[in-house]
Enzyme design. Sequence first.
Site, PDB file in Angstrom:
ATOM      1  N   LYS A 108       0.843  -1.187   0.000  1.00 38.95           N
ATOM      2  CA  LYS A 108       0.000   0.000   0.000  1.00 38.95           C
ATOM      3  C   LYS A 108       0.885   1.246   0.000  1.00 38.95           C
ATOM      4  CE  LYS A 108      -4.230  -1.486   0.166  1.00 38.95           C
ATOM      5  NZ  LYS A 108      -5.272  -1.041  -0.759  1.00 38.95           N
ATOM      6  N   LYS A 220     -13.418  -7.774  -7.183  1.00 34.84           N
ATOM      7  CA  LYS A 220     -13.755  -8.205  -5.827  1.00 34.84           C
ATOM      8  C   LYS A 220     -15.211  -8.649  -5.853  1.00 34.84           C
ATOM      9  CE  LYS A 220     -10.367  -5.028  -4.040  1.00 34.84           C
ATOM     10  NZ  LYS A 220      -9.970  -3.840  -3.334  1.00 34.84           N
TER      11      LYS A 220
HETATM   12  O1  164 Z   1      -5.550  -7.017  -2.682  1.00 34.79           O
HETATM   13  C1  164 Z   1      -5.043  -7.258  -1.565  1.00 34.79           C
HETATM   14  O2  164 Z   1      -3.893  -7.724  -1.462  1.00 34.79           O
HETATM   15  C2  164 Z   1      -5.800  -7.023  -0.291  1.00 34.79           C
HETATM   16  C3  164 Z   1      -7.095  -6.311  -0.378  1.00 34.79           C
HETATM   17  C4  164 Z   1      -6.994  -4.809  -0.492  1.00 34.79           C
HETATM   18  O3  164 Z   1      -5.940  -4.267  -0.746  1.00 34.79           O
HETATM   19  C5  164 Z   1      -8.163  -4.018  -0.271  1.00 34.79           C
HETATM   20  C6  164 Z   1      -9.246  -4.569   0.355  1.00 34.79           C
HETATM   21  C7  164 Z   1     -10.329  -3.780   0.755  1.00 34.79           C
HETATM   22  C8  164 Z   1     -10.380  -2.460   0.451  1.00 34.79           C
HETATM   23  C9  164 Z   1      -9.368  -1.767  -0.305  1.00 34.79           C
HETATM   24  O4  164 Z   1      -8.949  -0.601   0.338  1.00 34.79           O
HETATM   25  C10 164 Z   1      -8.140  -2.585  -0.661  1.00 34.79           C
HETATM   26  C11 164 Z   1      -7.873  -2.319  -2.149  1.00 34.79           C
HETATM   27  O5  164 Z   1      -7.950  -1.176  -2.551  1.00 34.79           O
HETATM   28  O6  164 Z   1      -7.590  -3.177  -2.969  1.00 34.79           O
HETATM   29 MG    MG Z   2      -7.076  -1.453  -4.545  1.00 31.78          MG
END
Ligand code: 164
Ligand code: MG
Length: 338
Positions: A108, A220
């Site tokens: 992130k 997702k």
């Molecule tokens: O993709 C991943 O490794 C984990 C999931 C993830 O990053 C997320 C899950 C839920 C909300 C979001 O802020 C975030 C994303 O942006 O992809």
């Molecule tokens: Mg994302």
Amino acid sequence: MRIPGPEELLDGAVVVSQPMHTRFRGTTVREAMLLRGPAGWAEFSPFPEYGPAESSRWLAAAIEAGWHGWPAPVRDTVPVNATVPAVAVADVGRVLDSFGEVPAVKVKVAEAGHAGPAGVAEDVARVAEVRRLRPRAAVRVDANQGWDHDTALGALLRLAEHGLEYAEQPVAGIDGLARLRESLIAAGAPVRIAADESVRKETDPLAVARAGAADLVVVKVQPLGGVRRALSIVEAAGLDAVVSSALDTSVGIAAGVALAASLPRLPHACGLGTVALFTEDVLEPPLRPRGGHLAVGAALRPVPDAGALVRMRADEDRQRWWRERLRAAWAEMTAVGA
Ligand SMILES: O=C(O)CCC(=O)C1=CC=C[C@@H](O)[C@@H]1C(=O)O
Ligand SMILES: [Mg+2]
């Protein structure tokens, strides 16, 4: 798809509260409502700030999981990435270790309040530490649209030196992604772009592909309204997809596994290892990758542990709040013309 009434959906529903090891998406506790349908357990967990219209897609995904079931898988295992929140460099090793061996790491970046030059320096240091600790893993970054064009261009040119698999939603909007993609190509650093918010939050999830704004789409299950709907969006987009979690319990992760297992092509590791970010999970054992993979067969019929449901049960105010939320999402979903 038959849509059960709210009383049927809520019969046996329980809201659980999951503490997190590390702040993620601005929170340290994640709540989820688990539903029990004839086809199995299902998760309804739109983020707390989401209104009924957005939440109605999350409800559609829960109805598919609990009342209809998923399409047949075409593979037995699903590769999984580690997810490193915007932690200090000193904490990167601890987070990585909690995921075990993985083929890819998502880092992130551009965390709220850290999207300026000092934040970019922290992001570069975090990515460099991941690269140092996992020299063979594919490394991707996710900015959650936190950068503006110039900051994104500068940051990605620096990050590209560490080897990037792709950059997820570096800037906001489809036009913004398309412009950045062109600028990166012109600068001789053709970092691949993955669209996340521009797919899951747009009313037209295919617009990103039509605009040539991304190389990949992040999908997702809950935000897109179910496994089948996500599959058809990927097919229509004609782009490779990365399946990711919405920070679900293992019950929601199972739906992500079902999607990843039924996509015709799965060239990238999936963001489905996120139960490692929680201190506790409803499944015993939780759906955690082994050797960087989740086994599909074992994942597809999640049954929460009775003791965990008692321990993790949210208080009665939260149970009521979530029941009202589900009713509002249901009303939106079944409104005439919806
Ligand atoms: O993709 C991943 O490794 C984990 C999931 C993830 O990053 C997320 C899950 C839920 C909300 C979001 O802020 C975030 C994303 O942006 O992809
Ligand atoms: Mg994302």
